[in-house]
Design a protein around this motif. Structure first.
Motif, PDB file in Angstrom:
ATOM      1  N   LEU A  78       0.828  -1.206   0.000  1.00 23.74           N
ATOM      2  CA  LEU A  78       0.000   0.000   0.000  1.00 23.74           C
ATOM      3  C   LEU A  78       0.862   1.255   0.000  1.00 23.74           C
ATOM      4  O   LEU A  78       0.554   2.240  -0.683  1.00 23.74           O
ATOM      5  CB  LEU A  78      -0.924  -0.006   1.224  1.00 23.74           C
ATOM      6  CG  LEU A  78      -2.026   1.048   1.270  1.00 23.74           C
ATOM      7  CD1 LEU A  78      -2.964   0.907   0.083  1.00 23.74           C
ATOM      8  CD2 LEU A  78      -2.810   0.932   2.572  1.00 23.74           C
ATOM      9  N   ALA A  79       1.963   1.227   0.749  1.00 22.59           N
ATOM     10  CA  ALA A  79       2.878   2.373   0.779  1.00 22.59           C
ATOM     11  C   ALA A  79       3.451   2.640  -0.603  1.00 22.59           C
ATOM     12  O   ALA A  79       3.578   3.799  -1.030  1.00 22.59           O
ATOM     13  CB  ALA A  79       4.001   2.109   1.782  1.00 22.59           C
ATOM     14  N   PHE A  80       3.784   1.582  -1.327  1.00 19.36           N
ATOM     15  CA  PHE A  80       4.325   1.717  -2.683  1.00 19.36           C
ATOM     16  C   PHE A  80       3.307   2.373  -3.616  1.00 19.36           C
ATOM     17  O   PHE A  80       3.611   3.343  -4.322  1.00 19.36           O
ATOM     18  CB  PHE A  80       4.727   0.338  -3.206  1.00 19.36           C
ATOM     19  CG  PHE A  80       5.083   0.314  -4.668  1.00 19.36           C
ATOM     20  CD1 PHE A  80       6.006   1.204  -5.209  1.00 19.36           C
ATOM     21  CD2 PHE A  80       4.493  -0.616  -5.516  1.00 19.36           C
ATOM     22  CE1 PHE A  80       6.338   1.177  -6.560  1.00 19.36           C
ATOM     23  CE2 PHE A  80       4.812  -0.662  -6.863  1.00 19.36           C
ATOM     24  CZ  PHE A  80       5.727   0.245  -7.381  1.00 19.36           C
ATOM     25  N   VAL A  81       2.072   1.874  -3.600  1.00 22.72           N
ATOM     26  CA  VAL A  81       1.038   2.419  -4.481  1.00 22.72           C
ATOM     27  C   VAL A  81       0.722   3.873  -4.122  1.00 22.72           C
ATOM     28  O   VAL A  81       0.575   4.721  -5.001  1.00 22.72           O
ATOM     29  CB  VAL A  81      -0.238   1.554  -4.414  1.00 22.72           C
ATOM     30  CG1 VAL A  81      -1.386   2.230  -5.176  1.00 22.72           C
ATOM     31  CG2 VAL A  81       0.032   0.182  -4.991  1.00 22.72           C
TER      32      VAL A  81
ATOM     33  N   LEU B  42      10.613  -3.577   0.051  1.00 23.20           N
ATOM     34  CA  LEU B  42      10.051  -4.176  -1.158  1.00 23.20           C
ATOM     35  C   LEU B  42      11.117  -4.301  -2.244  1.00 23.20           C
ATOM     36  O   LEU B  42      11.199  -5.320  -2.939  1.00 23.20           O
ATOM     37  CB  LEU B  42       8.888  -3.327  -1.679  1.00 23.20           C
ATOM     38  CG  LEU B  42       7.521  -3.497  -1.030  1.00 23.20           C
ATOM     39  CD1 LEU B  42       6.502  -2.611  -1.731  1.00 23.20           C
ATOM     40  CD2 LEU B  42       7.065  -4.948  -1.061  1.00 23.20           C
ATOM     41  N   GLU B  43      11.927  -3.250  -2.397  1.00 23.16           N
ATOM     42  CA  GLU B  43      12.978  -3.272  -3.407  1.00 23.16           C
ATOM     43  C   GLU B  43      13.968  -4.398  -3.131  1.00 23.16           C
ATOM     44  O   GLU B  43      14.448  -5.068  -4.060  1.00 23.16           O
ATOM     45  CB  GLU B  43      13.688  -1.917  -3.457  1.00 23.16           C
ATOM     46  CG  GLU B  43      12.821  -0.807  -4.029  1.00 23.16           C
ATOM     47  CD  GLU B  43      13.516   0.536  -4.034  1.00 23.16           C
ATOM     48  OE1 GLU B  43      13.321   1.305  -4.985  1.00 23.16           O
ATOM     49  OE2 GLU B  43      14.252   0.820  -3.055  1.00 23.16           O
TER      50      GLU B  43
ATOM     51  N   LYS C 233       6.280  -1.816 -14.134  1.00 24.49           N
ATOM     52  CA  LYS C 233       5.792  -3.177 -14.309  1.00 24.49           C
ATOM     53  C   LYS C 233       5.268  -3.753 -12.997  1.00 24.49           C
ATOM     54  O   LYS C 233       4.232  -4.420 -12.966  1.00 24.49           O
ATOM     55  CB  LYS C 233       6.910  -4.058 -14.870  1.00 24.49           C
ATOM     56  CG  LYS C 233       7.330  -3.682 -16.290  1.00 24.49           C
ATOM     57  CD  LYS C 233       8.462  -4.579 -16.786  1.00 24.49           C
ATOM     58  CE  LYS C 233       8.883  -4.190 -18.202  1.00 24.49           C
ATOM     59  NZ  LYS C 233       9.995  -5.043 -18.706  1.00 24.49           N
ATOM     60  N   VAL C 234       5.990  -3.485 -11.918  1.00 25.75           N
ATOM     61  CA  VAL C 234       5.581  -4.001 -10.614  1.00 25.75           C
ATOM     62  C   VAL C 234       4.281  -3.343 -10.156  1.00 25.75           C
ATOM     63  O   VAL C 234       3.424  -3.993  -9.538  1.00 25.75           O
ATOM     64  CB  VAL C 234       6.695  -3.769  -9.577  1.00 25.75           C
ATOM     65  CG1 VAL C 234       6.209  -4.087  -8.164  1.00 25.75           C
ATOM     66  CG2 VAL C 234       7.917  -4.617  -9.913  1.00 25.75           C
ATOM     67  N   LEU C 235       4.099  -2.069 -10.469  1.00 28.09           N
ATOM     68  CA  LEU C 235       2.942  -1.311  -9.997  1.00 28.09           C
ATOM     69  C   LEU C 235       1.629  -1.980 -10.393  1.00 28.09           C
ATOM     70  O   LEU C 235       0.724  -2.126  -9.567  1.00 28.09           O
ATOM     71  CB  LEU C 235       2.992   0.117 -10.540  1.00 28.09           C
ATOM     72  CG  LEU C 235       1.806   1.024 -10.162  1.00 28.09           C
ATOM     73  CD1 LEU C 235       1.739   1.207  -8.644  1.00 28.09           C
ATOM     74  CD2 LEU C 235       1.929   2.377 -10.856  1.00 28.09           C
ATOM     75  N   GLY C 236       1.511  -2.387 -11.652  1.00 26.53           N
ATOM     76  CA  GLY C 236       0.276  -3.026 -12.100  1.00 26.53           C
ATOM     77  C   GLY C 236      -0.033  -4.291 -11.337  1.00 26.53           C
ATOM     78  O   GLY C 236      -1.182  -4.543 -10.954  1.00 26.53           O
ATOM     79  N   GLN C 237       1.001  -5.090 -11.074  1.00 24.97           N
ATOM     80  CA  GLN C 237       0.807  -6.344 -10.345  1.00 24.97           C
ATOM     81  C   GLN C 237       0.415  -6.080  -8.889  1.00 24.97           C
ATOM     82  O   GLN C 237      -0.444  -6.771  -8.330  1.00 24.97           O
ATOM     83  CB  GLN C 237       2.082  -7.181 -10.402  1.00 24.97           C
ATOM     84  CG  GLN C 237       2.485  -7.616 -11.810  1.00 24.97           C
ATOM     85  CD  GLN C 237       1.446  -8.514 -12.454  1.00 24.97           C
ATOM     86  OE1 GLN C 237       0.930  -9.421 -11.820  1.00 24.97           O
ATOM     87  NE2 GLN C 237       1.137  -8.241 -13.716  1.00 24.97           N
ATOM     88  N   VAL C 238       1.055  -5.075  -8.287  1.00 23.25           N
ATOM     89  CA  VAL C 238       0.750  -4.756  -6.890  1.00 23.25           C
ATOM     90  C   VAL C 238      -0.698  -4.274  -6.762  1.00 23.25           C
ATOM     91  O   VAL C 238      -1.410  -4.634  -5.814  1.00 23.25           O
ATOM     92  CB  VAL C 238       1.726  -3.690  -6.351  1.00 23.25           C
ATOM     93  CG1 VAL C 238       1.263  -3.164  -4.994  1.00 23.25           C
ATOM     94  CG2 VAL C 238       3.128  -4.281  -6.227  1.00 23.25           C
ATOM     95  N   LYS C 239      -1.154  -3.475  -7.718  1.00 17.16           N
ATOM     96  CA  LYS C 239      -2.549  -3.000  -7.686  1.00 17.16           C
ATOM     97  C   LYS C 239      -3.515  -4.176  -7.771  1.00 17.16           C
ATOM     98  O   LYS C 239      -4.560  -4.183  -7.103  1.00 17.16           O
ATOM     99  CB  LYS C 239      -2.798  -2.020  -8.830  1.00 17.16           C
ATOM    100  CG  LYS C 239      -2.202  -0.640  -8.602  1.00 17.16           C
ATOM    101  CD  LYS C 239      -2.565   0.304  -9.737  1.00 17.16           C
ATOM    102  CE  LYS C 239      -2.080   1.726  -9.455  1.00 17.16           C
ATOM    103  NZ  LYS C 239      -2.428   2.657 -10.561  1.00 17.16           N
TER     104      LYS C 239
END
Length: 290
Positions: free
Chosen positions: A9-12, A41-42, A65-71
């Motif tokens: 959630l922090a990343f998004v 996360l990194e 790329k990671v953002l879409g998967q995390v969402k």
């Protein structure tokens, strides 16, 4: 690998809000906690998510790329939370259901939803409260209410679940019959600035409060009455004016008006409704109105 929900959630939110500090304010965390969560996360992903060379963090190609998967993961978690909340109360019919409703929502005889609720749950005490904006959220978070209907907000607290209703509300600008603005065929923003703005305020606090010559009220009915008395101009729901305006208000011809607002139904993860509340929630999502 194990990734905490808070870190994802922090990343998004860091992406959405544009900075670690803004994400920290949104999530009510310290900036160092957000930075550590993203750094963790990194390390787990073994990729750099943000380029930190500039003032504000910028997503790297890998970060995109990671953002879409995390969402997608967060969306699954949210659906799971909704399901488990319902399962926890499936066999316990509540004695009382409290809903918070803005003045912009009027009972719709075509849908007859409240009559169906009464027939289905005749022994439940139904309480309807009147509130706007953040006041609705405050009542839900305190456990004072179970469901709320309010104008759609961009961001909600973490403990609030929101679903978009299939409806939109038409808003327009109105003044009393004898107000000087009624003499103008076309009203410009500059004309509005010369006269008092009657705006919606809340007990918790309104967003984007206007400045200058203003009066405020905590509900639309009071704003309607203030406009009728000629104290200034007000943004009001057309449906409310048509039903209760008594022919004492004039709609101003202003460029870009009328406007439409959308609505959400909201509830608290900590104080969820029971089976009757969830039934009403589902029906509202189908019909869009009471």
């Amino acid at each position: 690998m194990r990734y905490s929900h808070e870190a994802l959630l922090a990343f998004v939110e860091a992406v959405t809000q544009g900075s670690f500090s803004s994400a920290a304010r949104k999530l009510r965390k310290s900036q160092s906690a957000i930075s550590m969560a993203i750094a963790s996360l990194e390390e787990d992903f073994d990729v750099i998510l943000f380029d930190r060379a500039s003032r504000y963090p910028v997503l790297t190609p890998a970060g995109h790329k990671v953002l879409g998967q995390v969402k997608e993961v967060l969306a699954v978690v949210e659906r799971l939370e909704k399901l488990t909340l319902r399962l926890a109360v499936d066999n316990v019919i509540e004695d009382k259901l409290t809903i918070v409703i803005s003045d912009v929502y009027q009972l719709n005889p075509n849908h007859n939803l409240m009559h169906r609720f009464e027939r289905r749950y005749p022994l439940i005490e139904l309480e309807c409260l009147d509130a706007e904006g953040d006041d609705v959220l405050s009542l839900l978070q305190s456990g004072r209410a179970h469901l709320g209907l309010l104008t759609t907000k961009i961001n909600y607290p973490q403990d609030i679940i929101a679903e978009r209703l299939p409806m939109r509300i038409e808003m327009a600008l109105y003044v009393g019959l004898n107000h000087p603005l009624t003499m103008l065929e076309n009203v410009e923003e500059a004309h509005l600035l010369r006269y008092r703005n009657l705006y919606l305020n809340t007990h918790v606090g309104a967003e984007n409060k206007p400045h200058g010559n203003v009066w405020s009220a905590s509900d639309y009915f009071m704003l309607l009455e203030m406009a009728e008395e000629g104290f200034g101009w007000a943004e009001l729901p057309r449906s409310l004016v048509e039903q209760y305006g008594r022919g004492r208000l004039v709609e101003l011809n202003v460029k870009t008006w009328p406007r439409y607002i959308f609505s959400d139904i909201v509830w608290s993860k900590r104080h969820p409704p029971g089976p009757a509340g969830y039934w009403l929630l589902d029906e509202l999502l189908k019909t869009g109105s009471l």
